[in-house]
Write a protein that holds these residues in place. Sequence first.
Motif, PDB file in Angstrom:
ATOM      1  N   GLU A  85      35.136  28.117  37.942  1.00  0.00           N
ATOM      2  CA  GLU A  85      36.409  27.633  38.456  1.00  0.00           C
ATOM      3  C   GLU A  85      37.569  28.390  37.824  1.00  0.00           C
ATOM      4  O   GLU A  85      38.558  28.727  38.484  1.00  0.00           O
ATOM      5  N   ALA A  86      37.456  28.666  36.511  1.00  0.00           N
ATOM      6  CA  ALA A  86      38.540  29.339  35.793  1.00  0.00           C
ATOM      7  C   ALA A  86      38.736  30.764  36.285  1.00  0.00           C
ATOM      8  O   ALA A  86      39.868  31.250  36.368  1.00  0.00           O
ATOM      9  N   GLN A  87      37.669  31.452  36.601  1.00  0.00           N
ATOM     10  CA  GLN A  87      37.793  32.835  37.071  1.00  0.00           C
ATOM     11  C   GLN A  87      38.611  32.916  38.355  1.00  0.00           C
ATOM     12  O   GLN A  87      39.462  33.797  38.510  1.00  0.00           O
ATOM     13  N   ASP A  88      38.364  31.986  39.258  1.00  0.00           N
ATOM     14  CA  ASP A  88      39.090  32.003  40.535  1.00  0.00           C
ATOM     15  C   ASP A  88      40.580  31.767  40.316  1.00  0.00           C
ATOM     16  O   ASP A  88      41.425  32.483  40.872  1.00  0.00           O
ATOM     17  N   VAL A  89      40.916  30.761  39.507  1.00  0.00           N
ATOM     18  CA  VAL A  89      42.325  30.449  39.285  1.00  0.00           C
ATOM     19  C   VAL A  89      42.993  31.549  38.467  1.00  0.00           C
ATOM     20  O   VAL A  89      44.123  31.963  38.751  1.00  0.00           O
ATOM     21  N   ALA A  90      42.302  32.051  37.452  1.00  0.00           N
ATOM     22  CA  ALA A  90      42.872  33.105  36.607  1.00  0.00           C
ATOM     23  C   ALA A  90      43.179  34.354  37.418  1.00  0.00           C
ATOM     24  O   ALA A  90      44.189  35.029  37.185  1.00  0.00           O
ATOM     25  N   ARG A  91      42.332  34.677  38.367  1.00  0.00           N
ATOM     26  CA  ARG A  91      42.590  35.844  39.225  1.00  0.00           C
ATOM     27  C   ARG A  91      43.879  35.658  40.019  1.00  0.00           C
ATOM     28  O   ARG A  91      44.666  36.593  40.173  1.00  0.00           O
ATOM     29  N   ASP A  92      44.089  34.448  40.514  1.00  0.00           N
ATOM     30  CA  ASP A  92      45.307  34.183  41.291  1.00  0.00           C
ATOM     31  C   ASP A  92      46.551  34.296  40.407  1.00  0.00           C
ATOM     32  O   ASP A  92      47.570  34.855  40.821  1.00  0.00           O
TER      33      ASP A  92
END
Length: 256
Positions: A85-92
């Motif tokens: 979940e963190a990877q997706d948000v961090a990319r944004d």
Amino acid sequence: MPRVVPAVIRALDVLELFLDRPELSARDVMERLDLPRTTVHELLVTLEARSYLISVPGQPVRYRLGMPVFQLGAAFAGRLDLVREAQDVARDVAAACDEAVHVAVLDGADVIYLVKVDSTHPVRMVSAVGRRLPAHCTAVGKILLSDLDQAALDDILAKGSLPGMTPTSITDPDLLRAQLEEVRAEGVAVDNGESDSAMRCVAAAVRDHSGAVVAAMSVSAPTIRWTAESHVEWTELVRDGAARLSAHMGHVAPAR
């Protein structure tokens, strides 16, 4: 689009009323949902029959949530993957500011970085997933330390002197305690070159379904790109990013 079932929507509306109240009466449900007495009675009887609601002992027209609601929540929580979940948000977040974004967790007196998304600039932060740093020298660490209860924080500070990584690192426990109070009040923490003299960071807390702080998210940038304006912009970005990740982890923010 497929047709939604009104009765199911109403039943869910009833259950969601209990998000901010441990108990409700049939009259409470009627008034808050503006539904007829007969409809509310049928909904409550049905939910009680399936144990999603249970009657308060001695007060048959008052209800609280039943065990199946907890079981569903636990099943959802057990399937959450913080790193994914963190990877997706961090990319944004990184795409919005084109600076490095990290997500870290606390391990004793240190932080461990679980996620890193780099900026595209040639001058950028040198870090890596799995890296361990003294929590008090980092923005993510200050966020995580600020959430500890007094006993847990005392235990960490009692283990010895606070190591410094740069001339601006906080090595005085009393100064750290004072700064953690500010972090609690502001909801964000800043690393002013305390882990790397050439870098600045701002971080915010990530919470899970229970409201506990389980991680912290930060935006990091070289001092050459850190201005008063960017500080404000990136603070809002990291607040929003941490709130989004918290929502993905099942956290429901309290109504303002």
